[in-house]
Design a protein around this motif. Structure first.
Motif, PDB file in Angstrom:
ATOM      1  N   SER A  63       0.848  -1.183   0.000  1.00  0.00           N
ATOM      2  CA  SER A  63       0.000   0.000   0.000  1.00  0.00           C
ATOM      3  C   SER A  63       0.892   1.244   0.000  1.00  0.00           C
ATOM      4  N   ASP A  64       0.441   2.317  -0.631  1.00  0.00           N
ATOM      5  CA  ASP A  64       1.272   3.528  -0.627  1.00  0.00           C
ATOM      6  C   ASP A  64       0.802   4.545   0.406  1.00  0.00           C
ATOM      7  N   VAL A  65      -0.037   4.112   1.360  1.00  0.00           N
ATOM      8  CA  VAL A  65      -0.452   5.018   2.435  1.00  0.00           C
ATOM      9  C   VAL A  65       0.755   5.264   3.340  1.00  0.00           C
ATOM     10  N   THR A  66       1.104   6.527   3.581  1.00  0.00           N
ATOM     11  CA  THR A  66       2.265   6.803   4.427  1.00  0.00           C
ATOM     12  C   THR A  66       1.843   7.193   5.839  1.00  0.00           C
ATOM     13  N   HIS A  67       0.758   7.916   6.007  1.00  0.00           N
ATOM     14  CA  HIS A  67       0.291   8.213   7.354  1.00  0.00           C
ATOM     15  C   HIS A  67      -1.171   8.620   7.332  1.00  0.00           C
ATOM     16  N   SER A  68      -1.752   8.699   8.569  1.00  0.00           N
ATOM     17  CA  SER A  68      -3.125   9.171   8.696  1.00  0.00           C
ATOM     18  C   SER A  68      -3.165  10.138   9.862  1.00  0.00           C
ATOM     19  N   THR A  69      -3.390  11.404   9.557  1.00  0.00           N
ATOM     20  CA  THR A  69      -3.384  12.428  10.606  1.00  0.00           C
ATOM     21  C   THR A  69      -4.461  12.150  11.659  1.00  0.00           C
ATOM     22  N   THR A  70      -5.643  11.794  11.211  1.00  0.00           N
ATOM     23  CA  THR A  70      -6.738  11.516  12.159  1.00  0.00           C
ATOM     24  C   THR A  70      -6.329  10.433  13.146  1.00  0.00           C
ATOM     25  N   LEU A  71      -5.766   9.354  12.587  1.00  0.00           N
ATOM     26  CA  LEU A  71      -5.369   8.235  13.438  1.00  0.00           C
ATOM     27  C   LEU A  71      -4.282   8.657  14.428  1.00  0.00           C
ATOM     28  N   GLU A  72      -3.295   9.397  13.931  1.00  0.00           N
ATOM     29  CA  GLU A  72      -2.172   9.779  14.796  1.00  0.00           C
ATOM     30  C   GLU A  72      -2.626  10.714  15.917  1.00  0.00           C
ATOM     31  N   ILE A  73      -3.517  11.648  15.569  1.00  0.00           N
ATOM     32  CA  ILE A  73      -4.007  12.558  16.618  1.00  0.00           C
ATOM     33  C   ILE A  73      -4.819  11.774  17.643  1.00  0.00           C
ATOM     34  N   SER A  74      -5.662  10.857  17.174  1.00  0.00           N
ATOM     35  CA  SER A  74      -6.510  10.147  18.147  1.00  0.00           C
ATOM     36  C   SER A  74      -5.685   9.210  19.021  1.00  0.00           C
ATOM     37  N   TRP A  75      -4.658   8.567  18.471  1.00  0.00           N
ATOM     38  CA  TRP A  75      -3.899   7.681  19.367  1.00  0.00           C
ATOM     39  C   TRP A  75      -2.935   8.445  20.273  1.00  0.00           C
ATOM     40  N   THR A  76      -2.848   9.769  20.076  1.00  0.00           N
ATOM     41  CA  THR A  76      -2.104  10.595  21.023  1.00  0.00           C
ATOM     42  C   THR A  76      -3.057  11.155  22.088  1.00  0.00           C
ATOM     43  N   ILE A  77      -4.180  11.702  21.616  1.00  0.00           N
ATOM     44  CA  ILE A  77      -5.092  12.398  22.536  1.00  0.00           C
ATOM     45  C   ILE A  77      -5.808  11.422  23.491  1.00  0.00           C
ATOM     46  N   ILE A  78      -6.320  10.318  22.959  1.00  0.00           N
ATOM     47  CA  ILE A  78      -7.129   9.423  23.815  1.00  0.00           C
ATOM     48  C   ILE A  78      -6.299   8.864  24.987  1.00  0.00           C
ATOM     49  N   PRO A  79      -5.125   8.277  24.721  1.00  0.00           N
ATOM     50  CA  PRO A  79      -4.351   7.785  25.865  1.00  0.00           C
ATOM     51  C   PRO A  79      -3.941   8.903  26.831  1.00  0.00           C
ATOM     52  N   THR A  80      -3.662  10.117  26.292  1.00  0.00           N
ATOM     53  CA  THR A  80      -3.281  11.223  27.181  1.00  0.00           C
ATOM     54  C   THR A  80      -4.423  11.536  28.153  1.00  0.00           C
ATOM     55  N   ILE A  81      -5.631  11.583  27.622  1.00  0.00           N
ATOM     56  CA  ILE A  81      -6.793  11.858  28.491  1.00  0.00           C
ATOM     57  C   ILE A  81      -6.941  10.750  29.533  1.00  0.00           C
ATOM     58  N   LEU A  82      -6.789   9.499  29.085  1.00  0.00           N
ATOM     59  CA  LEU A  82      -6.919   8.369  30.024  1.00  0.00           C
ATOM     60  C   LEU A  82      -5.886   8.473  31.141  1.00  0.00           C
ATOM     61  N   VAL A  83      -4.648   8.772  30.783  1.00  0.00           N
ATOM     62  CA  VAL A  83      -3.577   8.806  31.777  1.00  0.00           C
ATOM     63  C   VAL A  83      -3.781   9.970  32.749  1.00  0.00           C
ATOM     64  N   ILE A  84      -4.234  11.115  32.233  1.00  0.00           N
ATOM     65  CA  ILE A  84      -4.508  12.258  33.125  1.00  0.00           C
ATOM     66  C   ILE A  84      -5.648  11.886  34.087  1.00  0.00           C
ATOM     67  N   GLY A  85      -6.655  11.189  33.559  1.00  0.00           N
ATOM     68  CA  GLY A  85      -7.764  10.724  34.404  1.00  0.00           C
ATOM     69  C   GLY A  85      -7.247   9.819  35.515  1.00  0.00           C
ATOM     70  N   LEU A  86      -6.363   8.867  35.163  1.00  0.00           N
ATOM     71  CA  LEU A  86      -5.798   7.950  36.165  1.00  0.00           C
ATOM     72  C   LEU A  86      -5.018   8.720  37.222  1.00  0.00           C
ATOM     73  N   PHE A  87      -4.297   9.766  36.787  1.00  0.00           N
ATOM     74  CA  PHE A  87      -3.535  10.569  37.739  1.00  0.00           C
ATOM     75  C   PHE A  87      -4.460  11.147  38.817  1.00  0.00           C
ATOM     76  N   PHE A  88      -5.615  11.666  38.390  1.00  0.00           N
ATOM     77  CA  PHE A  88      -6.503  12.279  39.378  1.00  0.00           C
ATOM     78  C   PHE A  88      -7.175  11.236  40.280  1.00  0.00           C
ATOM     79  N   VAL A  89      -7.480  10.078  39.715  1.00  0.00           N
ATOM     80  CA  VAL A  89      -8.010   8.992  40.552  1.00  0.00           C
ATOM     81  C   VAL A  89      -6.992   8.657  41.648  1.00  0.00           C
TER      82      VAL A  89
END
Ligand code: CUA
Length: 318
Positions: A63-89
């Motif tokens: 495949s000649d797909v090199t990247h997906s901005t949507t995917l990269e942003i979501s796999w950065t933002i979602i875990p960050t939110i989860l980890v910040i949530g865990l910090f407050f718990v």
């Protein structure tokens, strides 16, 4: 020393016996289930991609797909939110665990190789047995006489290092009348695994009565030899002295009374009431030949009646 096994309240955790236990378990299970979901999703995706993108023949092209901005942003933002949530718990529970309520009952706690000593506000002392009232915050002010130890009551979900030369504290509020076990959970020497204590939680009235009389609920005063037998087991004597003639860290108590012992300084001593008494209060004054002078003093830890009881008991050990 033997104890009832810890009550396994659930598959992973012991029974929750303090006010903080539920919150700590909740934090644990949030992380646990998050991990389960992530693991299944990751491994599932891995297996699916292995199958889906397997090269099936020479005509299969990359495949000649090199990247997906949507995917990269979501796999950065979602875990960050989860980890910040865990910090407050974690932060919320940690702050609660660190700051003892102002109305706490303060108990001075001393760890040493290999026993626990608790000194209550009225000056009473108990060894290898922590007695606390139910429904009242208890703050332990702890220090060690020798090496690093650690205070751990699984059912209360509290754990804190006990350090020589400084105070550390831990607090808990027990929610049920029961007995549970306190471990030393820092390797501190050959007796480490024997460094256990019993934790007794009782109604405030029973606690006050115990402070007054030393009697547990429903208990009657014991005859001296029986009290001595109980003290022998609960005050750690059995960690170093056997009853069957075998050599542990100290001389055996088999046939101790009336025996003539050779001392390290070459003198000899006939074991009588006064020698036993002196050995409890000033253990390293007359040490039996061939044994290290390592016994801790029981001065202030045994009442006169306790000493009488131990002497009466040792007379019966033949
Ligand atoms: Cu004290 Cu391990």
């Amino acid at each position: 020393m033997t104890f009832d096994p810890i009550d396994l309240g659930s598959f992973w955790m012991p029974k929750q016996s303090s006010t903080i236990a539920e919150e700590i378990d909740t934090a644990y299970y949030i992380v646990y289930w998050l991990d389960v979901v992530m693991f299944v999703a990751l491994m599932g995706a891995l297996a699916y991609f292995l199958w889906k993108y397997k090269r099936r023949g020479p005509k299969d092209k990359l495949s000649d797909v090199t990247h997906s901005t949507t995917l990269e942003i979501s796999w950065t933002i979602i875990p960050t939110i989860l980890v910040i949530g865990l910090f407050f718990v974690g932060l919320k529970g940690w702050m609660k665990a660190m700051v003892a309520p102002g109305n706490s009952l303060e108990i001075r706690t001393t760890a040493e190789m290999y026993m626990w000593t608790f000194t209550y506000p009225n000056g009473n002392v108990s060894v290898n047995e922590l007695v606390v009232p139910k429904g009242q915050p208890v703050k332990l002010i702890m220090s060690s006489k020798d090496v690093l130890h650690s205070f751990f009551v699984p059912e209360f979900r509290v754990k804190q290092d006990v350090v020589p030369g400084m105070y550390t504290t831990v607090w808990f509020e027990a929610i049920e009348n029961r007995e549970t076990v306190l471990f030393c959970t820092e390797y501190c020497g050959v007796g480490h695994s024997d460094m256990l204590a019993k934790v007794r939680v009782m109604e405030k009235a029973d606690y006050d009565n115990w402070q007054e009389t030393g009697l547990l609920p429903g208990e009657k005063p014991l005859p001296p030899a029986e009290l001595g037998k109980k003290l022998f087991a609960t005050r750690s004597c059995n960690t170093c002295h056997s009853l069957d003639g075998s050599r542990i860290q100290g001389p055996t108590f088999k046939g101790i009374f009336g025996r003539t012992e050779q001392m390290a300084d070459g003198s000899s001593v006939k074991v009588d009431e006064n020698y036993i008494r002196e050995s409890l209060l000033e253990p390293n004054k007359k040490v039996v030949q061939g044994y290290p002078a390592v016994m801790p003093t029981y001065k202030g830890l045994l009442k006169e009646t306790d000493i009488d009881a131990l002497i009466a008991y040792l007379k019966t050990v033949q």
